[in-house]
Design a protein around this motif. Structure first.
Motif, mmCIF file in Angstrom:
data_model
loop_
_atom_site.group_PDB
_atom_site.id
_atom_site.type_symbol
_atom_site.label_atom_id
_atom_site.label_comp_id
_atom_site.label_asym_id
_atom_site.label_seq_id
_atom_site.Cartn_x
_atom_site.Cartn_y
_atom_site.Cartn_z
ATOM 1 N N GLU A 1 0.831 -1.205 0.000
ATOM 2 C CA GLU A 1 0.000 0.000 0.000
ATOM 3 C C GLU A 1 0.858 1.246 0.000
ATOM 4 N N ALA A 2 1.932 1.223 0.756
ATOM 5 C CA ALA A 2 2.788 2.395 0.844
ATOM 6 C C ALA A 2 3.699 2.520 -0.372
ATOM 7 N N ASP A 3 3.916 1.420 -1.087
ATOM 8 C CA ASP A 3 4.783 1.410 -2.267
ATOM 9 C C ASP A 3 6.192 1.902 -1.900
ATOM 10 N N LEU A 4 6.681 1.445 -0.748
ATOM 11 C CA LEU A 4 7.985 1.872 -0.241
ATOM 12 C C LEU A 4 8.867 0.661 0.023
ATOM 13 N N GLU A 5 10.152 0.922 0.096
ATOM 14 C CA GLU A 5 11.076 -0.095 0.576
ATOM 15 C C GLU A 5 10.905 -0.200 2.083
ATOM 16 N N GLU A 6 11.384 -1.287 2.660
ATOM 17 C CA GLU A 6 11.194 -1.500 4.092
ATOM 18 C C GLU A 6 11.882 -0.423 4.928
ATOM 19 N N ASN A 7 13.081 -0.006 4.554
ATOM 20 C CA ASN A 7 13.797 1.026 5.317
ATOM 21 C C ASN A 7 13.060 2.359 5.276
ATOM 22 N N GLU A 8 12.544 2.717 4.089
ATOM 23 C CA GLU A 8 11.803 3.973 3.963
ATOM 24 C C GLU A 8 10.522 3.922 4.788
ATOM 25 N N TRP A 9 9.866 2.758 4.788
ATOM 26 C CA TRP A 9 8.632 2.616 5.536
ATOM 27 C C TRP A 9 8.882 2.784 7.037
ATOM 28 N N VAL A 10 9.944 2.172 7.535
ATOM 29 C CA VAL A 10 10.281 2.288 8.954
ATOM 30 C C VAL A 10 10.545 3.744 9.311
ATOM 31 N N LYS A 11 11.248 4.455 8.433
ATOM 32 C CA LYS A 11 11.555 5.860 8.681
ATOM 33 C C LYS A 11 10.279 6.698 8.759
ATOM 34 N N THR A 12 9.342 6.470 7.844
ATOM 35 C CA THR A 12 8.087 7.236 7.871
ATOM 36 C C THR A 12 7.270 6.911 9.113
ATOM 37 N N GLN A 13 7.314 5.655 9.579
ATOM 38 C CA GLN A 13 6.574 5.293 10.786
ATOM 39 C C GLN A 13 7.157 5.986 12.014
ATOM 40 N N PHE A 14 8.489 6.096 12.102
ATOM 41 C CA PHE A 14 9.099 6.819 13.219
ATOM 42 C C PHE A 14 8.742 8.300 13.171
ATOM 43 N N GLU A 15 8.659 8.870 11.976
ATOM 44 C CA GLU A 15 8.242 10.272 11.853
ATOM 45 C C GLU A 15 6.808 10.445 12.334
ATOM 46 N N LYS A 16 5.941 9.491 12.003
ATOM 47 C CA LYS A 16 4.560 9.553 12.474
ATOM 48 C C LYS A 16 4.496 9.455 13.993
ATOM 49 N N LEU A 17 5.326 8.571 14.567
ATOM 50 C CA LEU A 17 5.348 8.442 16.024
ATOM 51 C C LEU A 17 5.803 9.727 16.694
ATOM 52 N N ASN A 18 6.732 10.427 16.070
ATOM 53 C CA ASN A 18 7.216 11.678 16.639
ATOM 54 C C ASN A 18 6.162 12.777 16.598
ATOM 55 N N THR A 19 5.266 12.734 15.629
ATOM 56 C CA THR A 19 4.241 13.772 15.543
ATOM 57 C C THR A 19 3.011 13.460 16.387
ATOM 58 N N ILE A 20 2.940 12.265 16.971
ATOM 59 C CA ILE A 20 1.784 11.905 17.784
ATOM 60 C C ILE A 20 1.652 12.819 18.992
ATOM 61 N N GLU A 21 2.746 13.102 19.667
ATOM 62 C CA GLU A 21 2.703 13.952 20.855
ATOM 63 C C GLU A 21 2.206 15.356 20.506
ATOM 64 N N GLU A 22 2.648 15.871 19.370
ATOM 65 C CA GLU A 22 2.189 17.189 18.929
ATOM 66 C C GLU A 22 0.682 17.180 18.670
ATOM 67 N N LYS A 23 0.188 16.128 18.034
ATOM 68 C CA LYS A 23 -1.249 16.022 17.775
ATOM 69 C C LYS A 23 -2.029 15.902 19.080
ATOM 70 N N ARG A 24 -1.485 15.155 20.024
ATOM 71 C CA ARG A 24 -2.150 14.984 21.315
ATOM 72 C C ARG A 24 -2.246 16.320 22.046
ATOM 73 N N LEU A 25 -1.169 17.100 22.035
ATOM 74 C CA LEU A 25 -1.193 18.408 22.688
ATOM 75 C C LEU A 25 -2.176 19.357 22.011
ATOM 76 N N THR A 26 -2.250 19.296 20.685
ATOM 77 C CA THR A 26 -3.208 20.118 19.957
ATOM 78 C C THR A 26 -4.632 19.751 20.340
ATOM 79 N N ALA A 27 -4.903 18.459 20.464
ATOM 80 C CA ALA A 27 -6.237 18.006 20.843
ATOM 81 C C ALA A 27 -6.595 18.473 22.249
#
Length: 152
Positions: free
Chosen positions: A82-108
């Protein structure tokens, strides 16, 4: 039909209704279920099992499919295709998403606090201050101790 069968049929018929020439059945949770013919049901089952319309309620609400926690550590084939990514790129994007979770939580939290302040202001506008002094008449309601005979 026997009298018992008639009563059963009437009870079952109460869950069905027609709206704009479409037959619906009210589910136990209140959701309206669209009644389809056996041919339509077979077509729907074929499409679902082929993956043509594998839309879940979660994806309809949030616009994306769920990703289980185990898929975060070991990316599944579904996620990678679905992501059409290599495994390393996918892992990197998932870590970026995890880092933005706290920001989204604070905004909420911030938006919830703003909403609560607005609601409190709207409620406080309707309050009128009352000052009582000695000798003023007030209504006092006395509730008798009534036992609840219904049990727990």
């Amino acid at each position: 039909m026997t009298e018992n069968e008639k009563k059963t049929l009437c009870r079952l018929a109460m869950t069905f209704f027609i709206s704009k020439d479409v037959l619906y059945k009210r589910g136990y949770d209140g959701i309206l279920l669209h009644c389809v013919s056996s041919e339509e049901a077979k077509k729907i089952m074929v499409e679902v099992h082929e993956g043509i319309c594998g839309v879940t309620p979660y994806s309809l609400v949030y616009g994306m499919e769920t990703v289980t926690p185990i898929e975060m550590e070991i990316p599944s084939l579904r996620v990678l295709t679905e992501a059409d990514l290599e495994e390393n790129e996918w892992v990197k994007t998932q870590f970026e998403k995890l880092n933005t979770i706290e920001e989204k939580r604070l905004t909420a939290i911030y938006l919830r606090q703003l909403y609560q302040k607005r609601m409190a202001r709207a409620f406080d506008k309707k309050l009128y201050p009352w000052e009582f002094s000695a000798g003023d008449l007030v209504l006092k309601k006395i509730f008798l101790n009534q036992e609840d005979n219904r049990g727990k």
